[in-house]
Design a protein around this motif. Sequence first.
Motif, PDB file in Angstrom:
ATOM      1  N   HIS A 187      42.640  27.665  36.955  1.00 12.90           N
ATOM      2  CA  HIS A 187      43.625  27.190  37.926  1.00 12.90           C
ATOM      3  C   HIS A 187      43.368  27.868  39.275  1.00 12.90           C
ATOM      4  CE1 HIS A 187      47.460  26.353  39.844  1.00 12.90           C
ATOM      5  NE2 HIS A 187      47.722  25.488  38.875  1.00 12.90           N
ATOM      6  N   PRO A 188      43.391  27.115  40.406  1.00 10.58           N
ATOM      7  CA  PRO A 188      43.147  27.743  41.707  1.00 10.58           C
ATOM      8  C   PRO A 188      44.193  28.783  42.102  1.00 10.58           C
ATOM      9  CG  PRO A 188      43.515  25.367  41.958  1.00 10.58           C
ATOM     10  CD  PRO A 188      43.558  25.675  40.491  1.00 10.58           C
ATOM     11  N   ALA A 189      45.368  28.745  41.490  1.00 10.38           N
ATOM     12  CA  ALA A 189      46.409  29.745  41.771  1.00 10.38           C
ATOM     13  C   ALA A 189      46.581  30.681  40.576  1.00 10.38           C
ATOM     14  CB  ALA A 189      47.728  29.054  42.116  1.00 10.38           C
ATOM     15  N   TYR A 190      45.492  30.909  39.833  1.00 10.00           N
ATOM     16  CA  TYR A 190      45.503  31.780  38.647  1.00 10.00           C
ATOM     17  C   TYR A 190      46.100  33.148  38.946  1.00 10.00           C
ATOM     18  CZ  TYR A 190      43.490  34.913  35.108  1.00 10.00           C
ATOM     19  OH  TYR A 190      43.304  35.854  34.129  1.00 10.00           O
ATOM     20  N   ARG A 191      46.915  33.598  38.030  1.00  5.27           N
ATOM     21  CA  ARG A 191      47.457  34.961  38.070  1.00  5.27           C
ATOM     22  C   ARG A 191      47.645  35.382  36.624  1.00  5.27           C
ATOM     23  NH1 ARG A 191      50.324  37.896  42.136  1.00  5.27           N
ATOM     24  NH2 ARG A 191      50.277  36.045  43.435  1.00  5.27           N
ATOM     25  N   PRO A 192      46.927  36.416  36.173  1.00  6.79           N
ATOM     26  CA  PRO A 192      47.077  36.837  34.777  1.00  6.79           C
ATOM     27  C   PRO A 192      48.522  37.219  34.484  1.00  6.79           C
ATOM     28  CG  PRO A 192      45.283  38.029  35.833  1.00  6.79           C
ATOM     29  CD  PRO A 192      45.995  37.261  36.903  1.00  6.79           C
ATOM     30  N   PRO A 193      49.017  36.873  33.310  1.00  2.00           N
ATOM     31  CA  PRO A 193      50.424  37.134  33.000  1.00  2.00           C
ATOM     32  C   PRO A 193      50.775  38.609  32.867  1.00  2.00           C
ATOM     33  CG  PRO A 193      49.284  36.230  31.081  1.00  2.00           C
ATOM     34  CD  PRO A 193      48.317  36.183  32.226  1.00  2.00           C
ATOM     35  N   ASN A 194      49.798  39.483  32.631  1.00  2.00           N
ATOM     36  CA  ASN A 194      50.107  40.892  32.348  1.00  2.00           C
ATOM     37  C   ASN A 194      49.817  41.831  33.514  1.00  2.00           C
ATOM     38  OD1 ASN A 194      47.376  40.549  32.248  1.00  2.00           O
ATOM     39  ND2 ASN A 194      47.054  41.804  30.435  1.00  2.00           N
ATOM     40  N   THR A 195      49.682  41.315  34.755  1.00  2.00           N
ATOM     41  CA  THR A 195      49.397  42.205  35.885  1.00  2.00           C
ATOM     42  C   THR A 195      50.679  42.828  36.416  1.00  2.00           C
ATOM     43  OG1 THR A 195      49.490  40.391  37.464  1.00  2.00           O
ATOM     44  CG2 THR A 195      47.322  40.964  36.601  1.00  2.00           C
ATOM     45  N   GLU A 196      50.538  44.057  36.877  1.00  2.00           N
ATOM     46  CA  GLU A 196      51.690  44.788  37.418  1.00  2.00           C
ATOM     47  C   GLU A 196      51.965  44.340  38.843  1.00  2.00           C
ATOM     48  OE1 GLU A 196      53.727  47.214  36.084  1.00  2.00           O
ATOM     49  OE2 GLU A 196      52.777  46.703  34.186  1.00  2.00           O
ATOM     50  N   PRO A 197      53.222  44.028  39.157  1.00  2.00           N
ATOM     51  CA  PRO A 197      53.548  43.699  40.553  1.00  2.00           C
ATOM     52  C   PRO A 197      53.496  44.953  41.420  1.00  2.00           C
ATOM     53  CG  PRO A 197      55.524  43.665  39.191  1.00  2.00           C
ATOM     54  CD  PRO A 197      54.356  43.926  38.266  1.00  2.00           C
ATOM     55  N   ILE A 198      53.049  44.797  42.658  1.00  2.00           N
ATOM     56  CA  ILE A 198      53.042  45.897  43.618  1.00  2.00           C
ATOM     57  C   ILE A 198      53.844  45.408  44.827  1.00  2.00           C
ATOM     58  CG2 ILE A 198      51.641  47.388  45.085  1.00  2.00           C
ATOM     59  CD1 ILE A 198      49.324  46.943  43.129  1.00  2.00           C
TER      60      ILE A 198
END
Length: 112
Positions: free
Chosen positions: A18-29
């Motif tokens: 997906h062009p807007a890919y974001r892994p589900p387990n990343t920590e928000p900063i």
Amino acid sequence: EAAPAAGAPSVSRSNINHPAYRPPNTEPIPGVTDKRWEGFIRLFIEDNLHGYGFIKCGPLKEKFPDKDVFLHRNQRNGFKQGDTVSFAVFMNFRGMPQATDLRKPKLAAADA
């Protein structure tokens, strides 16, 4: 995530293609992963084995002086080396800021 409507594509943002890919387990900063940035694609390498590049973005370089903004071919969204883009970031598994959801910037920067 809500189920897609009948006939809608079922590829979600958690799909690496997906062009807007974001892994589900990343920590928000806060102040980094919750906003959009602008920069230009300073390098993009693409051949049969590779498809990645880097985005130059001054404000992110200040926050991460020893890390470039990584760009994977799946999130390039048709942009080319030298293009100015608006993008979101997440921290990837290597601890690098990684660009996602590339778009045309709202206004071209006069000093870009």
